[in-house]
Scaffold this active site. Structure first.
Site, short mmCIF file in Angstrom:
data_model
loop_
_atom_site.label_atom_id
_atom_site.label_comp_id
_atom_site.label_asym_id
_atom_site.label_seq_id
_atom_site.Cartn_x
_atom_site.Cartn_y
_atom_site.Cartn_z
N HIS A 289 0.86 -1.20 0.00
CA HIS A 289 0.00 0.00 0.00
C HIS A 289 0.89 1.24 0.00
CE1 HIS A 289 -3.12 2.84 1.51
NE2 HIS A 289 -3.87 2.10 0.72
N ASP B 62 -9.89 -2.03 0.09
CA ASP B 62 -9.06 -0.97 -0.46
C ASP B 62 -9.18 -0.94 -1.99
OD1 ASP B 62 -6.76 0.99 0.41
OD2 ASP B 62 -6.10 0.07 -1.45
#
EC number: 2.3.1.85
Length: 1690
Positions: free
Chosen positions: A377, A531
């Site tokens: 991420h 996400d």
């Protein structure tokens, strides 16, 4: 069969019992010439294509495993074998010895091989035995009855393959298996039976009887009592080979609750055993194919046997220990540790039902395996903890409080607010504290004491009712024709926005072109799955900005629905953009608000920018060329050229050994630092440099030298060489010295090495010729000259290969010559003559890095007057004698092409321009405010009919400008599309229009400029009585006042009004308007000075009308003065608690007029109860009026005009700053100390009322803009870089783009880009014209000319055929050169006639051409030829630029084939696209024909970090307005130093953007400069110290400060006296009270002596003797007090 695999016995050889059994088998096979160890341990999968190897190895492994089980006391109650496994049964049953078992396997395989059996095949079928027998063709035979629904069949390959396909069409499982071409257990191998029986009878002379334990799988149960079944005989085992395997029937005899152990090289039958034996049996396999450690796997299996109830005697696997053991034997206890590698969730029942609220601490550590996936991420170069990670932590915490697994608990989260991001460190733990309130479900997640996320969470009664049932979005037919986006397309687009996702976070599998419908990956990870939903939601936004989630209205998670999904299946995702909902699987996200995040500046090192130009070898006197700049950098450039010649001619060395003769020169005159800097700015090259002289110790103390890793030697060059085998020796003013010095310098070199001398220009060069050295290069720099010398070399006659651009027939000859050169050492001379545009330079740069390349020399004759090349010609012979790689003859001189570094002025103002605007180069950093060249040079009135060009004389600053520039207000808080614009500063101005009239007006943005385009309806003519300075204070403040108070607030006479910040611009204007209309006014100010000013400015106001704006006391003041009624209108600019207090000041039916944006953009809550008073709340956004010609807009213009006429509108006082004081002006208005307006003066006002403005220029950063009327052609424009370049051209003003591609639009990303541009109104044409042909190039330019005049041609086309030249063909050269050389030549010719107004002719070359790259000789040739074409164009005054790019990041081949943006390629990093485009901006303004850009990978870790601390401290000091850091105490907090909220916002942005420090506003307030210094030091590594070597070669470390180490010169280690008097300045016999000093940690007081010597009183020292009690500090104190009393009593 089927369990064999390469290396299957290797790990088990570590077990002694297994190794012995295996060795026994191997010995039995030796007479047959069979190496069992080699086959079983070192064999590959190909080894086991031979059935003989398979049978023997499988049997041997089974023998070994039987012995292992027997050794630990495990003996079978039953034995079953499958096929060849019955040989293992015979050994386990005791009817075979180990030797017999393995020999039986050997002869079984050998007889099959020798029988020349017909080719056979086998297949696994998913039918029962009876069903299959009924369906089998006569040629197919059921061979193995494995289980109820699994049968293996045998037969001829053709028939079997046909049968398998038939079953597959019916949906029945059927799959062919590898049986090494043998149809086992069928009549097709019957021929091998007699041979095998004969061989086995020799191996088994006396068959033993089979025990009842052995259940036969080769004889039907009905025949178990026959003679054949009684013994383990040759006949039995021949029958085993030829008969079907009745494995299912044999397994029927296994009882319930049995422990079934599979002995084989791989536990192949586990699935069959589980299905056949049922759940009560325990099945254990001992070995597993390709397991990283099969010994560990075996031990784990034995452990499972123990758990199943067996009692293995594990101690027998280890050697017996004889006691007592030897004295040196290590203890076993410390070696046995708890294994913490796996975290086990331990159930606790104590708190279930009782624990409801409370704090849960969760630790996240990227170093741990389970958290490592979070590194994927990565956003804008930093690993941020995912927003969905916070949600998952809160969900898991709630599940824990309820005593359930989160996978069983559906939840709803509401009003989720993300307050700050969490940057994850590479090392170390981040702790999250989660608090959930019982009852309300309100939660807070904190990190480092600050709230990170807040919201509400609860468990719904019926989760299905919480989600919306929405139909699948329908995609319009026009959109359905658009290509879908693949994963690669999607993450390329996201990467260019700043999202560098990797791993599980690259979870969007596909999407339609508009980001409405797609598929996500579900990998059993909630964080990454949710996400990817957030990623999908931003995919459809046509923006390149970086957005981070700040709010989520609602999240519904239904884990039971998610469980229904397959783990490796794509999960449909749907984005309902109109209603702000995204749904996928069991998750629904609603109302996601993302805010614009500032991009990090220089997340990557700045690129190295150079020009690539011809430089003569003799550049002195008359031959001095203008190639090098005369800008004060001549010396640096002359040194660079000389060093590049050395590097090029050092045989491809990657590490250069260099020495400098320093003599007695001071440190600041050494060349060594510059040499290291220049050479190490080349990719991969490292320098080992030694400085020899008489001041080595002095040099070693220079920190900058230390960082460069320099060594220092005390050595005299007149007596001995400096070193040996050096590539380069450097000297300064050597020629006037004794000839021995030069001789010793030469003696230090390796063959072919260089001497570089810096001498006075007048110095005689006789010494050079006396020394027998060749003068290779002479580079003059003012009154100094760099001489490059080398020993002349006698070379054999080279083989000459002439290169021509007419054809590629020379390629084969060059290949042959290079091959001979590699083996024989023959010099090869590559020649180009008569072709000035040859690509020979790039060709040789690449070849010299390939095998045989060290012997290659290049002669490129670019001068038409040169004689035909001949080695005997003196012109050539003299030059070739120097043995240089590159010999280019041009304009009558020899030279070579060199890279010369450009001045780096990326954000420095360089150009005097007419059209410029002010912008912050880095949002959040006021120090980065600069004048930047604007695009209005291409302004055309016909193209802008509703706009008026005005010249700005005065431009006021507004608070919005400061809020935006400091980063406190995000740009997306503004209405319309302003957030995506380059500059949004400046709202108003006063100046003149094109006719010379004095005007004042408002603009949506870019008002801080020299010229602007204005909406004529928002212009007012300036009254004659006002100056333009006065007029500039009018537009925004009075327009805001009238719009808020009159248009929205309906103010009328008799109303009461509260105006905050009354001395501000809007404050004064509103008071003036209100008083003029007969309204009672209350206002607030922050100081007595401002209070006095207001009373003077508006005599109607008294102290009763004025309150304090620094706190909320104004609420009580207003309510008191209005007898509790409140006011009718509030014009508010205050935030947070002061806003709430202002709302409470409203009377019934009142209007609240909010002109501040802080609370609005942060979505701060407002209590609803106040609306019971029938009040209204108005958000006043004046900038919204620019979007349309609304009634409100016309009304505001009318009211301001009337106010001017009536006298209500009056100029405000102004503080004026000049155009060069931009930062000071912003900081002044940010401090809140101003009264009225702060105005920037751009130019002086003329006395005439109407006059045409003269041209006003300011010094600005140059910018490249495209003419919107011209057409820009991009050849190869649909490639990765091409699309980004096209996007940049559009952002810089281009409206007509022609992209060429032979295959047209192929990918979703290409389709996406073109769709977005067309939606912006850009005219995009995709041409398939072939520029490699002259007709195609002409066709392309004619197509483009139909759209308008051609303004730019960019050739980005490239085809790669990479290989060493020995493997390349003429065709490979032609394929690579066509889109480069041929296309560029054709475009050059066509453009000369048909593009008379061409501004840019740009070709993309490569670092492979300029610096060489093995395996790309064809590519180097093609690019080099393009560079020569650009030089030729520039020489006749036409535009032409070739750019040598290094590896390209984000979109290039590196990302697709080799890794990510951090992959080091040949010493360079892929240059990020934003950096490439900034470089493009710079290069298009350069006058040089060939330019180069690359990003160097860091070579010296820590050297660049040293400036980090200075950068951090200076950045913060600059924001606070501190001039000298030395005057600031390290203990003072930033709040103590006067930091206000705007400064805090700017500091917060700076810390996050440049230093990866995320702190809350409160944490920043309490920061001290001491703490800042520590934060700046974090990450900087200790610097290695230099070493000084004396003349004898002895290494001496640098002198250290020993004053802090007190143990070295102690008079005694353990003091004998407990108290001693220390000499001081006290007068002998004085009666003054003495001081007693307790010893430091050493226990003695010798460290106190220097202090005592300065004190004028008696000093006594207490020492820690052996009698001193060390039990505790109080005991020691009592002991010392007794001693002190004895002295004081005297």
């Amino acid at each position: 069969m089927g369990t064999q695999w390469g290396g299957m016995g290797k790990d088990l050889m570590q077990l002694e019992v297994f190794e012995k059994a295996f060795r026994k088998c191997a010995e039995a096979l030796k007479p047959e010439g069979f190496d069992l160890f080699d086959i079983a341990v070192n064999g590959t999968d190909a080894t086991f294509d031979n059935v003989l190897n398979s049978f023997v190895s499988i049997t041997a492994i089974q023998v070994g495993l039987v012995d292992v089980l027997s050794s630990i006391g495990i003996h079978p109650d039953g034995i079953v074998g499958h096929s060849v496994g019955e040989l293992g049964c015979a050994y386990a049953d005791g009817t075979f010895s180990a030797e017999q078992a393995v020999l039986a396997g050997y002869w079984r395989g050998r007889c099959i091989l020798e029988s020349k059996l017909p080719l056979g095949s086998m297949a696994a079928i998913g039918l029962s035995w009876d069903e299959l027998k009924a369906r089998c063709p006569p040629e197919i035979i059921p061979a193995c009855h494995n289980s109820a629904d699994s049968v293996t069949v045998s037969g001829p390959p053709d028939h079997l393959s046909k049968f398998v396909k038939l079953l597959q069409t019916e949906g029945i499982f059927a799959k062919e298996v590898n049986s090494s071409g043998v149809a086992f257990h069928s009549r097709y191998i019957a021929e091998a039976g007699p041979k095998l029986r004969k061989c086995l009878e020799r191996v088994i002379p006396s068959p033993k009887q089979r025990s009842s334990r052995w259940i036969s799988s080769s004889i039907p149960e009905s025949a178990w009592n026959t003679a054949l079944a009684q013994n383990s005989s040759a006949a039995y085992h021949v029958n085993n080979l030829l008969s079907p395997v009745l494995f299912k029937e044999a397994l029927a005899h296994v009882p319930e609750n049995a422990v079934v152990i599979e002995l084989a090289p791989h536990c192949l039958l586990q699935a069959i055993l589980k299905r056949s034996l049922g759940p009560t049996c325990t099945n254990v396999g001992l070995v597993k194919r390709l397991h990283p450690n099969n010994l560990e796997f075996l031990f784990s299996a034995l452990g499972r046997l123990y758990n199943a109830g067996l009692q293995p005697k594990f101690n027998r696997l280890h050697q017996k220990v004889n006691y007592p053991v030897a004295r040196g034997t290590p203890m076993i206890a410390p070696l046995i540790e708890w294994d913490h590698s796996t975290e086990w969730s331990v159930a606790t029942f104590a708190d279930i039902g009782s624990q409801r609220s409370g704090e849960c601490i969760v630790e996240v550590d990227l170093g741990k395996e389970e958290d490592q996936y979070l590194t994927g991420h990565n956003i804008d170069g930093r690993v941020l903890f995912p927003a969905t990670g916070y949600l998952t932590l809160v969900w898991k915490t709630l599940a824990k409080l309820k005593g359930k697994s989160h996978e069983e608990l559906p939840v709803v989260l509401e009003n989720v607010q993300f307050h700050r991001a969490t940057i994850m460190p590479k090392e170390g733990i981040i702790k999250f504290a989660i608090n959930i309130l019982d009852g309300s479900g309100e939660f807070e997640l904190c990190e480092s004491g600050s709230v990170t996320v807040s919201g509400r969470i609860y468990v719904p009664e019926d989760v299905e009712k919480e989600t919306l049932e929405l139909p699948t979005p329908t995609i319009p037919i026009s959109d359905s024709k658009l290509l879908k986006l693949s994963t690669a397309d999607i993450y390329k687009d996201l990467r260019l926005r700043g999202y560098d996702y990797s791993g599980v976070f690259r979870g969007i599998l596909e999407s339609d072109n508009k980001g409405v419908c797609g598929e996500l990956a579900w990998e059993n990870n909630w964080i990454s799955f949710m996400d990817t939903m957030l990623q999908f939601s931003i995919l459809g936004q046509s923006t390149r900005e970086l957005y981070l989630p700040t709010r989520l209205q609602r999240v519904v998670i239904n884990p039971s629905k998610q469980k229904q999904l397959g783990e490796n299946e794509g999960v449909p995702v749907h984005m309902y953009r109109d209603i702000g909902i995204i749904k996928a699987g069991g998750v629904e996200l609603r109302g996601m608000k993302a805010s614009l995040a500032p991009r990090r500046q220089q997340a990557q090192a700045a690129p190295k920018l150079e020009k690539y130009a011809f430089v003569p070898y003799d550049r002195a006197g008359k031959t001095q060329s203008s190639t090098l700049d005369s800008n004060g950098r001549e010396r640096e450039q002359a040194l660079t050229v000389s060093l590049q010649v050395v590097l090029e001619n050092s045989g491809g060395a990657l590490k250069l050994k260099v020495a400098e003769l320093a003599g007695i020169r001071p440190a600041d005159s050494l060349l060594a630092p510059d040499v290291v800097s220049i050479l190490e700015s080349e990719p991969i090259i490292h320098v080992e440099i030694t400085v020899a002289g008489s001041r080595a110790e002095e040099y070693a103390k220079v920190e900058s030298f230390t960082n460069l890793g320099m060594k220092f030697v005390n050595r005299d060059a007149s007596s001995a060489p400096l070193d040996q085998n050096l590539h380069l020796v450097i000297g300064v003013d050597v020629l006037p010295q004794a000839i021995e010095v030069l001789d010793n310098l030469v003696a230090s070199l390796k063959p072919g090495g260089f001497v570089l001398l810096e001498e006075r220009i007048t110095e005689e060069e006789d010494a050079i010729y006396k020394s027998g050295l060749e003068l290779v290069s002479k580079q003059q720099a003012r009154d100094r000259v760099f001489l490059l010398l080398r020993k002349s070399v006698e070379c054999n006659k080279p083989v000459v290969v002439e290169v021509t651009e007419k054809n590629y027939s020379w390629v084969e000859r060059l290949k042959l010559t290079l091959k001979q050169s590699e083996s024989e050492g023959q010099k090869v001379l590559v020649l180009a003559q008569g072709e000035n545009m040859s690509g020979i330079v790039g060709l040789v740069n690449c070849i010299k890095q390939e095998p045989g390349g060290n012997n290659v020399r290049c002669v490129f004759l670019q001068d038409s007057k040169t004689p035909k090349f001949s080695i005997s010609d003196s012109l050539y012979a003299t030059q070739l004698k120097k043995d240089l790689v590159m010999n280019v003859y041009r304009n009558g001189v020899w030279g070579s092409y060199r890279h010369i570094r450009l001045d780096s002025h990326h954000d420095s103002a360089l150009l005097q321009v007419e059209h410029a605007y002010i912008n912050a180069m880095t949002r959040g950093d006021l120090a980065s405010l600069r004048w930047i060249e604007g695009p209005l040079s291409f302004y055309c009135p016909e193209q802008n009919p509703n706009k008026e060009l005005c010249h700005v004389y005065y431009s006021p600053l507004n608070f919005r400008d400061v809020m935006l520039a400091s980063g406190k207000l995000p740009p997306d808080a503004l209405p319309g599309d302003l957030a995506g614009q380059d500059c949004i500063l400046g709202l108003e101005f006063a100046g003149r229009d094109t006719s010379g009239r004095r005007v004042m007006g408002m603009v949506p943005a870019r008002g801080l400029a020299t010229t602007i385009l204005v909406d004529p309806t928002f212009l007012w003519e300036v009254p004659d009585k006002w100056t333009l300075e006065q007029a500039s204070t009018i537009p925004v403040v009075y327009a805001t006042s009238y719009y808020a108070l009159v248009v929205r607030g309906q103010m009328r006479a008799g109303n009461t009004l509260l105006v905050h910040a009354g001395t501000g611009g809007v404050g004064q204007a509103s008071i003036a308007v209100a008083l003029h209309m007969g309204v009672t006014v209350f206002t607030t100010v922050s100081s007595q000075e401002k209070r006095d000013y207001l009373k003077k400015r508006f005599p109607q106001l008294t102290d009763r009308n004025i309150a304090n704006s620094r706190d909320t006391t104004f609420e009580q003041h207003v309510l008191t003065e209005t007898q509790g009624r409140g006011v009718d209108l509030v014009l508010n600019s205050l935030s947070e608690d002061k806003l709430q207090a202002s709302v409470r000041c409203l009377a019934k039916d009142g209007h609240f007029l909010e002109i501040g944006k802080y609370d609005l953009s942060n979505n701060n809550p407002l209590g609803m109860a106040v609306f019971l008073k029938n009040i209204s709340f108005h958000g006043i956004l004046l900038d919204a009026l620019f979007e349309s010609d609304s009634l409100a807009k016309r009304e505001v213009v009318r009211l301001v005009n009337e106010g001017i006429k009536s006298g209500a509108v009056q100029p405000l006082p102004a503080t004026v700053f000049t155009e060069t004081q931009v930062e000071q002006a912003f900081r002044f208005i940010g401090s809140g100390k101003h009264i009225g307006k702060v105005v920037l003066k751009i130019r002086n006002e003329e006395p005439q009322k109407i006059v045409t403005p003269t041209t006003k220029v300011v010094t600005a950063i140059p910018r490249t803009y495209m003419n919107p009327e011209k057409v820009y052609i991009l050849v190869g424009g649909l490639g990765g870089f091409g699309l980004e370049l096209a996007n940049w051209l559009i952002l810089r003003g281009a409206t007509k783009i022609v992209l060429t591609s032979r295959s047209g639009i192929r990918t979703g990303y290409q389709c996406l880009s073109i769709r977005r541009w067309r939606e912006m109104g850009i005219n995009i044409v995709v041409s398939t014209a072939d520029c490699t042909k002259d007709k195609g190039a002409l066709q392309l330019i004619m197509e483009a000319s139909q759209l308008g005049t051609v303004g730019g041609i960019f050739n980005l086309a490239a085809v790669l055929r990479d290989a060493f030249i020995e493997n390349l063909t003429e065709a490979d050269f032609k394929t690579v050169c066509l889109p480069k050389i041929d296309a560029t030549k054709n475009l050059d010719v066509a453009s000369r006639t048909h593009c008379p107004e061409l501004d840019y002719f740009v070709v993309f070359s490569s670092i492979s051409c300029g610096r060489g790259n093995a395996g790309q000789s064809n590519y180097g040739l093609a690019n080099s030829a393009m560079e020569r074409i650009c030089e030729a164009r520039q020489s006749v005054g036409l535009p032409g630029a070739a750019i040598q790019w290094g590896a390209i990041g984000d979109v290039g081949l590196i990302l697709e084939t080799m890794g990510d943006n951090d992959t080091v390629v040949g010493g360079t990093l892929p240059q990020r696209m934003s950096s490439c485009l900034a470089t493009m901006d710079n290069f298009l303004q350069q006058p040089h024909p060939v330019l180069a850009s690359m990003v160097l990978a860091e070579k010296r870790q820590g050297a660049s970090d040293a400036g980090n601390q200075v950068g951090l401290l200076e950045a913060v000091a600059n924001i606070l307005g501190i001039k000298d850091l030395k005057t600031v105490s390290a203990q003072l907090t930033l709040a103590d130093l006067g930091m206000d909220s705007l400064m805090g916002a700017e500091i917060k942005q700076t810390l996050e953007r440049n230093f990866d420090l995320v702190l809350s506003a409160q944490e920043i307030r309490t920061l001290t400069f001491g703490r800042l210094s520590e934060l700046g030091n974090c990450g900087s590594e200790p610097v290695t110290t230099s070493t000084v070597i004396d003349s004898n070669g002895t290494a001496t470390p640098p002198a250290q400060d020993s004053t802090q180490i007190q143990f070295e010169n102690l008079p005694e280690l353990m003091p004998s006296k407990v108290i001693v008097q220390i000499p001081s300045r006290a007068v002998p016999g004085t009666k003054s009270a003495p001081i007693f000093i307790v010893h430091p940690i050493e226990g003695v007081v010798s460290a106190i002596h220097s202090l005592a010597a300065e004190l004028p009183i008696p000093i006594w020292g207490l020492q820690c003797t052996k009698d001193a009690p060390l039990t505790s500090i109080p005991d020691l104190a009592k002991y010392y007090i007794k001693v002190i009393v004895t002295i004081t009593s005297q």
